[in-house]
Motif scaffolding. Sequence first.
Motif, PDB file in Angstrom:
ATOM      1  N   ASN A 321      51.440  39.412  56.145  1.00 52.08           N
ATOM      2  CA  ASN A 321      50.723  39.983  57.199  1.00 52.08           C
ATOM      3  C   ASN A 321      49.286  39.994  57.357  1.00 52.08           C
ATOM      4  N   VAL A 322      48.690  39.305  56.504  1.00 55.96           N
ATOM      5  CA  VAL A 322      47.063  39.346  56.655  1.00 55.96           C
ATOM      6  C   VAL A 322      46.904  38.353  57.672  1.00 55.96           C
ATOM      7  N   ASN A 323      45.701  38.542  58.116  1.00 59.62           N
ATOM      8  CA  ASN A 323      45.224  37.791  59.091  1.00 59.62           C
ATOM      9  C   ASN A 323      45.127  36.406  58.603  1.00 59.62           C
ATOM     10  N   GLU A 324      45.262  35.469  59.262  1.00 55.08           N
ATOM     11  CA  GLU A 324      44.951  34.120  58.749  1.00 55.08           C
ATOM     12  C   GLU A 324      43.764  33.761  58.177  1.00 55.08           C
ATOM     13  N   SER A 325      42.851  34.276  58.568  1.00 55.29           N
ATOM     14  CA  SER A 325      41.380  33.906  58.152  1.00 55.29           C
ATOM     15  C   SER A 325      41.143  34.687  56.740  1.00 55.29           C
ATOM     16  N   GLN A 326      41.934  35.498  56.665  1.00 54.33           N
ATOM     17  CA  GLN A 326      41.919  36.335  55.228  1.00 54.33           C
ATOM     18  C   GLN A 326      42.708  35.949  54.205  1.00 54.33           C
ATOM     19  N   ARG A 327      43.416  34.803  54.445  1.00 53.21           N
ATOM     20  CA  ARG A 327      44.610  34.627  53.643  1.00 53.21           C
ATOM     21  C   ARG A 327      44.214  33.981  52.342  1.00 53.21           C
ATOM     22  N   ARG A 328      43.195  33.091  52.510  1.00 53.44           N
ATOM     23  CA  ARG A 328      42.496  32.485  51.183  1.00 53.44           C
ATOM     24  C   ARG A 328      42.085  33.654  50.370  1.00 53.44           C
ATOM     25  N   GLN A 329      41.295  34.393  50.735  1.00 51.07           N
ATOM     26  CA  GLN A 329      40.939  35.469  49.959  1.00 51.07           C
ATOM     27  C   GLN A 329      42.233  36.277  49.331  1.00 51.07           C
ATOM     28  N   CYS A 330      43.141  36.768  50.169  1.00 47.80           N
ATOM     29  CA  CYS A 330      44.129  37.477  49.860  1.00 47.80           C
ATOM     30  C   CYS A 330      44.842  36.422  48.853  1.00 47.80           C
ATOM     31  N   PHE A 331      44.927  35.233  48.853  1.00 48.25           N
ATOM     32  CA  PHE A 331      45.728  34.644  47.919  1.00 48.25           C
ATOM     33  C   PHE A 331      44.858  34.683  46.622  1.00 48.25           C
ATOM     34  N   THR A 332      43.638  34.624  46.562  1.00 50.57           N
ATOM     35  CA  THR A 332      42.969  34.629  45.088  1.00 50.57           C
ATOM     36  C   THR A 332      42.865  36.017  44.616  1.00 50.57           C
ATOM     37  N   ASP A 333      42.957  37.045  45.416  1.00 53.81           N
ATOM     38  CA  ASP A 333      43.171  38.589  44.981  1.00 53.81           C
ATOM     39  C   ASP A 333      44.355  38.602  44.316  1.00 53.81           C
ATOM     40  N   GLU A 334      45.324  38.148  44.952  1.00 50.93           N
ATOM     41  CA  GLU A 334      46.715  38.303  44.585  1.00 50.93           C
ATOM     42  C   GLU A 334      46.748  37.593  43.170  1.00 50.93           C
ATOM     43  N   MET A 335      46.235  36.656  43.266  1.00 57.14           N
ATOM     44  CA  MET A 335      46.442  35.797  41.929  1.00 57.14           C
ATOM     45  C   MET A 335      45.682  36.381  40.977  1.00 57.14           C
ATOM     46  N   ASN A 336      44.408  37.026  41.044  1.00 56.63           N
ATOM     47  CA  ASN A 336      43.744  37.680  40.130  1.00 56.63           C
ATOM     48  C   ASN A 336      44.732  38.954  39.510  1.00 56.63           C
ATOM     49  N   ARG A 337      45.181  39.593  40.548  1.00 57.45           N
ATOM     50  CA  ARG A 337      46.088  40.837  40.293  1.00 57.45           C
ATOM     51  C   ARG A 337      47.203  40.290  39.304  1.00 57.45           C
ATOM     52  N   PHE A 338      47.839  39.182  39.699  1.00 57.57           N
ATOM     53  CA  PHE A 338      49.188  38.687  39.049  1.00 57.57           C
ATOM     54  C   PHE A 338      48.657  38.442  37.543  1.00 57.57           C
ATOM     55  N   ILE A 339      47.543  37.684  37.567  1.00 54.08           N
ATOM     56  CA  ILE A 339      47.373  37.338  35.966  1.00 54.08           C
ATOM     57  C   ILE A 339      46.940  38.417  35.243  1.00 54.08           C
ATOM     58  N   GLN A 340      45.954  39.422  35.807  1.00 56.67           N
ATOM     59  CA  GLN A 340      46.063  40.623  34.877  1.00 56.67           C
ATOM     60  C   GLN A 340      47.069  41.245  34.631  1.00 56.67           C
ATOM     61  N   ARG A 341      47.985  41.425  35.448  1.00 57.07           N
ATOM     62  CA  ARG A 341      49.251  42.176  35.400  1.00 57.07           C
ATOM     63  C   ARG A 341      50.150  41.388  34.326  1.00 57.07           C
ATOM     64  N   ASN A 342      50.241  40.291  34.335  1.00 55.41           N
ATOM     65  CA  ASN A 342      51.186  39.496  33.292  1.00 55.41           C
ATOM     66  C   ASN A 342      50.472  38.992  32.073  1.00 55.41           C
ATOM     67  N   PHE A 343      49.265  38.786  32.025  1.00 54.58           N
ATOM     68  CA  PHE A 343      48.681  38.072  30.783  1.00 54.58           C
ATOM     69  C   PHE A 343      48.993  39.145  29.876  1.00 54.58           C
ATOM     70  N   ASN A 344      49.482  38.649  28.714  1.00 61.64           N
ATOM     71  CA  ASN A 344      49.690  39.538  27.340  1.00 61.64           C
ATOM     72  C   ASN A 344      48.388  39.316  26.608  1.00 61.64           C
ATOM     73  N   THR A 345      47.629  40.535  26.765  1.00 59.12           N
ATOM     74  CA  THR A 345      46.533  40.642  26.337  1.00 59.12           C
ATOM     75  C   THR A 345      46.723  40.958  24.605  1.00 59.12           C
ATOM     76  N   ASN A 346      47.622  41.217  24.291  1.00 61.82           N
ATOM     77  CA  ASN A 346      47.715  41.509  22.754  1.00 61.82           C
ATOM     78  C   ASN A 346      47.771  40.163  22.056  1.00 61.82           C
ATOM     79  N   ILE A 347      47.930  39.050  22.862  1.00 66.41           N
ATOM     80  CA  ILE A 347      47.963  37.769  22.184  1.00 66.41           C
ATOM     81  C   ILE A 347      46.725  37.443  21.393  1.00 66.41           C
ATOM     82  N   GLY A 348      45.531  37.530  21.986  1.00 63.22           N
ATOM     83  CA  GLY A 348      44.180  37.482  21.343  1.00 63.22           C
ATOM     84  C   GLY A 348      44.364  38.167  19.925  1.00 63.22           C
ATOM     85  N   ILE A 349      44.733  39.220  20.027  1.00 66.44           N
ATOM     86  CA  ILE A 349      44.832  40.084  18.517  1.00 66.44           C
ATOM     87  C   ILE A 349      45.799  39.106  17.725  1.00 66.44           C
TER      88      ILE A 349
END
Lengths: 709, 184
Positions: A321-349
């Motif tokens: 539902n995002v304006n077409e011109s904003q979709r690229r940004q939306c994609f990157t934002d969602e992508m960031n959020r997705f990685i932050q949410r799913n990356f197992n941060t314990n893996i480093g330790i």
Amino acid sequence: METTIQHIELINQYLNNLLSGEAKSNFIQKLETDTEFNSLYQEHLIVVKGIERAALKQDIANAKQAYTTTKWIKIAGIGIIVVSTIILLYTLLNSLTSEIEQPNQEQNNALIQFEKTDSTEEKETVYKDTLRTMSSTQMGIDSLVPTKQVGSSINLVRFKKQPQVIRLDVSKDTIIKCKEGTVLKIKANSFVYAGSGKPVNGTIDFEVTEYYQLSDILLANLTTTSKGEQLETGGMLYIEARQGEGLVELKSNSTIDILMPTKSKKESMQLFSGVMGENGIDWIPENEELEMMDSVEPIEESIEVPFSVVQQVPVFPGCENVNESQRRQCFTDEMNRFIQRNFNTNIGIELGLSGKLPINSMFKINESGNVVNIQSGAAHPGLIIEANRVMGLLPKMQPGMQRGRVVTVPYSIPIIFEVPNNQTTSSIIRANRDSVLVTNGNIRLNTVIYDTIYSPSRGLVEMIREVMHDADFDVNPSFIQQWNQYRKDNMIREFNKSSSDRKFLIRKQVFESKDSRFKILEDDSITRGGHVIRIPWDESKVPTTSNTVQLVPRQTYYAGNEALTEEEFINRVEDVEKTKNITTTDINNYLLKTSKLGWINCDRFIRGNIKRIKYKLKIKDSENTVVNMVFKSVNSVLPSWKMNEEYDFGTISDASEVVLVAIKKEEGRLFMDIVDTKINSNPKVDFEFKEVTLQEMKSKLKNLNSLFD
Amino acid sequence: MSDQKILEFFKNGQREKAFAQLYQLYPKIEKLILSKGGRKQDASDVFQEALIVLYRKLQSSNFKLTASFYTYLYSVSRYIWSDTQKQHSNPETSGSQNELVDFEEEISKTIHEEKKYRFAENAFSELGERCQRLLLMFYHKKMSFKEIANVMQFKSEKIAKNQKYKCLQKAKDIFKNHYKPVQS
């Protein structure tokens, strides 16, 4: 060679008057005393003068051009003045009457414009392959028509299947997908008129009849023998091409690629062409080896447009539902959020890592919106696995679009994973973007399975470094992307890959492109076209970096739009009920090339050391009857020859389980019987002919279809 | 445009401009060649050759232009044309004619040398485009290796130098193999 170079340098300095007085007199003296040097000097002089000549000629040519241009401009200038004066006078004279004519003129203009746009459109389509898929309603076994041949000798019952007719433009490459999965690739301009051999222009009607189903094969009274020898079939086709009423054929050296779908690939399949004779069809092997396709290969060439340039970026769920011109940004934002949410941060330790750890992930969002070809690079294999796991969790998206067409979009994402030294929290930082701290997010889902390959072979990074003659060359994802593009476009080609004479041809455009990181090196040789032949560094000069562990996503398979693992895929294929979800591109194909139209069969000989026995049947009341034998274990149909009252099947493997299909036609009425039996030397088979309608016969034959895989 | 201005162009290295000016004389030369039985293409070739001879002369330090450009080019062109005609009809007479005045003697020498250079030019034109560019930059535009390395995407001056040497050597090889025997 070194001294010659020095000498030449000296000569150049002398010629350019760069030598000091003393050096100059030394030089002149050397010229007089050293004859070898003198001849080198003379020769050099001539060559240099020759080069100068070339330059002079160029200058003169330019001057001439400038001279003639000015001359013509003068002439044209005068001409324009004269013409415009005439026009001016003419318009003045006509100004009274022109008002009436004007609307008409406008119409003409509009018409011309329309034609123009039309023609440009046409131009564009010429370069595209035309892909036609048969509509499912057009044909089927239900539309069978008896052919004219019925009523000749013994082959009374032969029903020709309704062919699929595709009208195609011979000037274009065409791919035809037939209803039962056959794919035909026809190159442009491959047809000639039968007889005259002249090339065909315009459109032709291309007829294809597919015979994969046992019922179709039996109805058409097709059998699978080659000069009496039994064959196992992978499918039969009848192909004919015509323009109007006239037959056209393939010109010599032209071939049609045929992909025949198969659920279970069998070896030593080969191409047979069929000759329809009085006693049915005989298959003659073509001496062309069949290429076995090892991997699933998509038939349509998919177009890739990188994320940064694609007109319509793929839509990440939530961005609809995002304006077409904003979709690229939306994609990157969602992508960031997705990685932050799913990356197992314990893996480093868990892995005992610390510090800033860069990870590069690349993947493609394919034309169905699925994330495929995930590849990650990082210093530790554990990080690669984790990055791949996270990317594998990405949801299905709406695919990207370019010029109104669905395209595959490659995407690369740099991740910086930071493990602080105190080892209490780890965080994920997206490079070049706002850094965000991620505390927790341990999700485990086994959607995509990866194979870890511990490969002794060196990776692309090392190869690039060998080619660049730089062990520390910074190989970043964008460079890899560029590199791969160059390889794909044949801008960089590798020769003699595994020999000691390994070299690369790098085209000059690579060096000349903007911000190119390629430089011409001392040892390069330059071809006449200006391209560079580079001998890569020896492996020993480029140490293998930590990327010896490769994580390769298992071959992805699709059933419709659903991504599957190989295992699941095989299960589904075996599960006949579900195969309808699987398109031809998913299943392995038999790839054939035919240089002839007509009857085509993808078959193999059945030869084994099984005991073979003669098999003859006596059938009562067998006027006008055709008996064919269907094998339960192999895809094969054998015909029989009627001698007196006996039906002779030749020799057959002992104890084969077969089905005998007898069809009788008398005074327009059909009779049939189907008998299950096992081959033995004293067969006792009794047929009880029952009258059937054509519909009934067809449905009975359809019941046999499961005998063929 | 006065001859002085054209000389000025040559001195400043604006050869193209100078040549463009001189081309205004071309119609007269063309008329000359056509009147001697040549075709338009011959006239163009002769004029080109005459311009080269003129340029070479201007380059040599001991040359002073005594006549106008027009007179000079006219006589050089006439000479070149008669020289090529002699070659075609009866080459043995070329030496026997003793009517050569000083001026023509000198021109004859230049033209003879120029023929030699033409072979070298042909060898050069057989090189690849990149080699040609490289050699022109060095010998014609008198660019430094540093500049060349920059323009041609070479990693260092040294590489530019080596590549130049390779190209030159190639040109020499072609020259020696193909053109020397024909010429001598």
